[in-house]
Structure formats: structure tokens, C-alpha cells
Design a protein around this motif. Structure first.
Motif, PDB file in Angstrom:
ATOM      1  N   GLY A  66     -27.423  22.182 -17.420  1.00  0.00           N
ATOM      2  CA  GLY A  66     -28.102  21.675 -18.600  1.00  0.00           C
ATOM      3  C   GLY A  66     -28.538  20.240 -18.417  1.00  0.00           C
ATOM      4  O   GLY A  66     -28.571  19.719 -17.298  1.00  0.00           O
ATOM      5  N   PHE A  67     -28.866  19.590 -19.537  1.00  0.00           N
ATOM      6  CA  PHE A  67     -29.308  18.191 -19.514  1.00  0.00           C
ATOM      7  C   PHE A  67     -29.094  17.576 -20.887  1.00  0.00           C
ATOM      8  O   PHE A  67     -28.994  18.278 -21.900  1.00  0.00           O
ATOM      9  CB  PHE A  67     -30.775  18.080 -19.090  1.00  0.00           C
ATOM     10  CG  PHE A  67     -31.704  18.958 -19.877  1.00  0.00           C
ATOM     11  CD1 PHE A  67     -32.244  18.538 -21.086  1.00  0.00           C
ATOM     12  CD2 PHE A  67     -32.038  20.220 -19.410  1.00  0.00           C
ATOM     13  CE1 PHE A  67     -33.085  19.358 -21.809  1.00  0.00           C
ATOM     14  CE2 PHE A  67     -32.890  21.046 -20.131  1.00  0.00           C
ATOM     15  CZ  PHE A  67     -33.414  20.618 -21.332  1.00  0.00           C
ATOM     16  N   ILE A  68     -29.003  16.247 -20.904  1.00  0.00           N
ATOM     17  CA  ILE A  68     -28.855  15.488 -22.137  1.00  0.00           C
ATOM     18  C   ILE A  68     -29.843  14.329 -22.080  1.00  0.00           C
ATOM     19  O   ILE A  68     -29.777  13.495 -21.179  1.00  0.00           O
ATOM     20  CB  ILE A  68     -27.420  14.937 -22.299  1.00  0.00           C
ATOM     21  CG1 ILE A  68     -26.400  16.079 -22.318  1.00  0.00           C
ATOM     22  CG2 ILE A  68     -27.306  14.079 -23.546  1.00  0.00           C
ATOM     23  CD1 ILE A  68     -24.956  15.619 -22.298  1.00  0.00           C
ATOM     24  N   GLY A  69     -30.767  14.303 -23.016  1.00  0.00           N
ATOM     25  CA  GLY A  69     -31.783  13.253 -23.078  1.00  0.00           C
ATOM     26  C   GLY A  69     -32.387  13.252 -24.470  1.00  0.00           C
ATOM     27  O   GLY A  69     -31.668  13.262 -25.457  1.00  0.00           O
ATOM     28  N   ASP A  70     -33.726  13.292 -24.545  1.00  0.00           N
ATOM     29  CA  ASP A  70     -34.392  13.421 -25.845  1.00  0.00           C
ATOM     30  C   ASP A  70     -34.095  14.785 -26.449  1.00  0.00           C
ATOM     31  O   ASP A  70     -34.158  14.966 -27.654  1.00  0.00           O
ATOM     32  CB  ASP A  70     -35.896  13.237 -25.702  1.00  0.00           C
ATOM     33  CG  ASP A  70     -36.266  11.817 -25.305  1.00  0.00           C
ATOM     34  OD1 ASP A  70     -35.473  10.892 -25.579  1.00  0.00           O
ATOM     35  OD2 ASP A  70     -37.338  11.633 -24.700  1.00  0.00           O
ATOM     36  N   THR A  71     -33.808  15.738 -25.585  1.00  0.00           N
ATOM     37  CA  THR A  71     -33.370  17.062 -26.008  1.00  0.00           C
ATOM     38  C   THR A  71     -32.074  17.384 -25.282  1.00  0.00           C
ATOM     39  O   THR A  71     -31.711  16.727 -24.305  1.00  0.00           O
ATOM     40  CB  THR A  71     -34.426  18.145 -25.706  1.00  0.00           C
ATOM     41  OG1 THR A  71     -34.686  18.157 -24.309  1.00  0.00           O
ATOM     42  CG2 THR A  71     -35.710  17.900 -26.485  1.00  0.00           C
ATOM     43  N   LEU A  72     -31.400  18.395 -25.772  1.00  0.00           N
ATOM     44  CA  LEU A  72     -30.099  18.789 -25.231  1.00  0.00           C
ATOM     45  C   LEU A  72     -30.168  20.257 -24.828  1.00  0.00           C
ATOM     46  O   LEU A  72     -30.765  21.073 -25.537  1.00  0.00           O
ATOM     47  CB  LEU A  72     -29.034  18.617 -26.321  1.00  0.00           C
ATOM     48  CG  LEU A  72     -27.668  19.267 -26.094  1.00  0.00           C
ATOM     49  CD1 LEU A  72     -26.860  18.442 -25.125  1.00  0.00           C
ATOM     50  CD2 LEU A  72     -26.929  19.403 -27.416  1.00  0.00           C
ATOM     51  N   VAL A 107     -26.666  26.162 -25.703  1.00  0.00           N
ATOM     52  CA  VAL A 107     -26.806  25.224 -26.821  1.00  0.00           C
ATOM     53  C   VAL A 107     -28.073  24.413 -26.576  1.00  0.00           C
ATOM     54  O   VAL A 107     -28.249  23.859 -25.491  1.00  0.00           O
ATOM     55  CB  VAL A 107     -25.587  24.280 -26.909  1.00  0.00           C
ATOM     56  CG1 VAL A 107     -25.762  23.276 -28.038  1.00  0.00           C
ATOM     57  CG2 VAL A 107     -24.297  25.061 -27.045  1.00  0.00           C
ATOM     58  N   VAL A 108     -28.958  24.341 -27.568  1.00  0.00           N
ATOM     59  CA  VAL A 108     -30.172  23.526 -27.475  1.00  0.00           C
ATOM     60  C   VAL A 108     -30.265  22.642 -28.708  1.00  0.00           C
ATOM     61  O   VAL A 108     -29.748  22.991 -29.771  1.00  0.00           O
ATOM     62  CB  VAL A 108     -31.454  24.387 -27.322  1.00  0.00           C
ATOM     63  CG1 VAL A 108     -31.442  25.157 -26.022  1.00  0.00           C
ATOM     64  CG2 VAL A 108     -31.626  25.330 -28.495  1.00  0.00           C
ATOM     65  N   GLY A 109     -30.901  21.484 -28.565  1.00  0.00           N
ATOM     66  CA  GLY A 109     -31.052  20.593 -29.708  1.00  0.00           C
ATOM     67  C   GLY A 109     -31.991  19.445 -29.416  1.00  0.00           C
ATOM     68  O   GLY A 109     -32.362  19.202 -28.277  1.00  0.00           O
ATOM     69  N   GLY A 160     -29.783  21.343 -33.654  1.00  0.00           N
ATOM     70  CA  GLY A 160     -30.452  22.458 -33.017  1.00  0.00           C
ATOM     71  C   GLY A 160     -29.771  23.773 -33.294  1.00  0.00           C
ATOM     72  O   GLY A 160     -29.199  23.982 -34.364  1.00  0.00           O
ATOM     73  N   THR A 161     -29.812  24.652 -32.298  1.00  0.00           N
ATOM     74  CA  THR A 161     -29.262  25.991 -32.433  1.00  0.00           C
ATOM     75  C   THR A 161     -28.513  26.370 -31.163  1.00  0.00           C
ATOM     76  O   THR A 161     -28.662  25.732 -30.124  1.00  0.00           O
ATOM     77  CB  THR A 161     -30.380  27.015 -32.689  1.00  0.00           C
ATOM     78  OG1 THR A 161     -31.324  26.953 -31.616  1.00  0.00           O
ATOM     79  CG2 THR A 161     -31.080  26.770 -34.007  1.00  0.00           C
ATOM     80  N   TYR A 162     -27.704  27.421 -31.268  1.00  0.00           N
ATOM     81  CA  TYR A 162     -27.052  27.980 -30.099  1.00  0.00           C
ATOM     82  C   TYR A 162     -26.957  29.481 -30.257  1.00  0.00           C
ATOM     83  O   TYR A 162     -27.123  30.021 -31.354  1.00  0.00           O
ATOM     84  CB  TYR A 162     -25.675  27.352 -29.837  1.00  0.00           C
ATOM     85  CG  TYR A 162     -24.618  27.664 -30.874  1.00  0.00           C
ATOM     86  CD1 TYR A 162     -23.734  28.727 -30.695  1.00  0.00           C
ATOM     87  CD2 TYR A 162     -24.479  26.886 -32.008  1.00  0.00           C
ATOM     88  CE1 TYR A 162     -22.754  28.999 -31.637  1.00  0.00           C
ATOM     89  CE2 TYR A 162     -23.498  27.145 -32.945  1.00  0.00           C
ATOM     90  CZ  TYR A 162     -22.636  28.211 -32.758  1.00  0.00           C
ATOM     91  OH  TYR A 162     -21.669  28.475 -33.682  1.00  0.00           O
ATOM     92  N   LYS A 196     -27.165  27.551 -36.296  1.00  0.00           N
ATOM     93  CA  LYS A 196     -27.533  26.140 -36.367  1.00  0.00           C
ATOM     94  C   LYS A 196     -26.318  25.284 -36.052  1.00  0.00           C
ATOM     95  O   LYS A 196     -25.184  25.690 -36.288  1.00  0.00           O
ATOM     96  CB  LYS A 196     -28.056  25.797 -37.765  1.00  0.00           C
ATOM     97  CG  LYS A 196     -29.363  26.463 -38.095  1.00  0.00           C
ATOM     98  CD  LYS A 196     -29.835  26.060 -39.471  1.00  0.00           C
ATOM     99  CE  LYS A 196     -31.169  26.725 -39.765  1.00  0.00           C
ATOM    100  NZ  LYS A 196     -31.675  26.361 -41.100  1.00  0.00           N
ATOM    101  N   HIS A 197     -26.565  24.075 -35.538  1.00  0.00           N
ATOM    102  CA  HIS A 197     -25.466  23.163 -35.228  1.00  0.00           C
ATOM    103  C   HIS A 197     -25.935  21.718 -35.282  1.00  0.00           C
ATOM    104  O   HIS A 197     -27.137  21.424 -35.238  1.00  0.00           O
ATOM    105  CB  HIS A 197     -24.894  23.428 -33.826  1.00  0.00           C
ATOM    106  CG  HIS A 197     -25.796  22.952 -32.724  1.00  0.00           C
ATOM    107  ND1 HIS A 197     -25.788  21.669 -32.249  1.00  0.00           N
ATOM    108  CD2 HIS A 197     -26.768  23.591 -32.034  1.00  0.00           C
ATOM    109  CE1 HIS A 197     -26.689  21.534 -31.297  1.00  0.00           C
ATOM    110  NE2 HIS A 197     -27.312  22.701 -31.148  1.00  0.00           N
ATOM    111  N   THR A 198     -24.966  20.831 -35.354  1.00  0.00           N
ATOM    112  CA  THR A 198     -25.153  19.414 -35.089  1.00  0.00           C
ATOM    113  C   THR A 198     -24.118  19.062 -34.040  1.00  0.00           C
ATOM    114  O   THR A 198     -22.923  19.364 -34.202  1.00  0.00           O
ATOM    115  CB  THR A 198     -24.945  18.551 -36.344  1.00  0.00           C
ATOM    116  OG1 THR A 198     -25.923  18.924 -37.316  1.00  0.00           O
ATOM    117  CG2 THR A 198     -25.100  17.069 -36.023  1.00  0.00           C
ATOM    118  N   THR A 199     -24.562  18.469 -32.952  1.00  0.00           N
ATOM    119  CA  THR A 199     -23.651  18.090 -31.867  1.00  0.00           C
ATOM    120  C   THR A 199     -23.639  16.578 -31.777  1.00  0.00           C
ATOM    121  O   THR A 199     -24.658  15.953 -31.514  1.00  0.00           O
ATOM    122  CB  THR A 199     -24.089  18.719 -30.530  1.00  0.00           C
ATOM    123  OG1 THR A 199     -24.049  20.136 -30.668  1.00  0.00           O
ATOM    124  CG2 THR A 199     -23.185  18.290 -29.398  1.00  0.00           C
TER     125      THR A 199
END
Length: 148
Positions: free
Chosen positions: A93-99, A117-119, A129-131, A141-144
Motif C-alpha cells: 500500500g501507500f500513505i500520502g494524499d490518499t491511503l 482500506v482506501v481513503g 474512506g472505505t474498506y 465507511k471509515h475514518t483512519t
């Protein structure tokens, strides 16, 4: 400028000190910038803590990221609690402007085999985002929160 000032200025220009990435002093510029043979993948990874919440459940996530990239490349880690079949091994995965975090179940149970998991980044530091499971990415839906 006096003659003495010119000599001192000229001497300071000629004196160079070089250091390698570990901080040790080396003799030449080439040695300072030479590829290090003893650098492992672990040397370019740091731990990052995230906490995914969907309102009723919280997943504890410990991701390993490469801080020398952007977006940060996720190189491993685990989802350790809050999810059926924990722990889950993070596979990428990656963590930046998007997750994006991809993981596979390594624990026991009759749960799904994978989670994605995306966001999108929001302030204060978190991702909304959502997972989903087994290939889906938009089931819940989620908040990470970013806890690093």
C-alpha cells in the motif's frame, strides 16, 4: 580585503570534510556518496501507527513505511486488533494524499482472507474512506487517524 583575509578565505575554500550517510568522516566525495553495501531494507523503514474506526469498531494498525518515498510506500506491518481473524499481515500500500493498505489474514477463524482500506487525506491528520474484504474496497465507511 587584506592579503591575510584572502589567504584565510582561500584556505577555507580548499578544506573539505566529507561524511557518509552513517555520519562517519571519509576522505573523498566519492566515498561519501558511494552506495552502502551494508544498508538493509530495515534501515529505510519506520513504524507508523494508524487507527481505523467505523463508528463501532476500531482496528489498531502498525504499518512499516519507507520515509524516503512520497507517497510513503507501505512495506509491511500488521492489523493487530479490532478485526475478525487478527492479526492481519499488511502486504502493501501507500500513505500520502490518499491511503491504501492491503492485508491478508494470518489469524484463525472463518473470516475473509484479505482486506483493502482506501481513503483521502483530511485535516486534522486522518483519512476518510472505505474498506472491504476479499477484493472489495467500498463495503464499509471509515475514518483512519494517523498517529505517527
Amino acid at each position: 580585503m587584506t592579503t591575510q583575509a584572502r589567504k584565510q578565505k582561500g584556505q577555507s575554500r580548499g578544506e573539505h570534510r566529507f561524511h557518509n550517510p552513517q555520519g562517519a568522516e571519509v576522505k573523498t566525495r566519492d566515498e561519501a556518496f558511494a552506495a552502502q553495501q551494508d544498508t538493509s531494507a530495515e534501515a529505510v523503514s519506520v513504524d507508523c501507527k494508524l487507527e481505523l474506526s467505523n463508528g463501532s469498531i476500531t482496528f489498531a494498525i502498525k504499518a512499516r513505511i519507507n520515509p524516503n518515498t512520497h507517497p510513503y510506500v507501505v512495506t509491511g506491518g500488521q492489523i493487530t486488533s479490532g478485526i475478525c481473524g487478527a492479526p492481519w499481515d499488511i502486504t502493501g500500500g501507500f500513505i500520502g494524499d490518499t491511503l491504501r493498505i492491503d492485508a491478508k489474514r494470518s489469524g484463525q477463524g472463518s473470516c475473509a482472507n484479505t482486506i483493502t482500506v482506501v481513503g483521502e487525506y483530511q485535516n486534522p491528520p486522518a483519512y476518510r474512506g472505505t474498506y472491504g474484504f476479499d477484493g472489495a474496497t467500498s463495503s464499509f465507511k471509515h475514518t483512519t487517524r494517523y498517529l505517527c
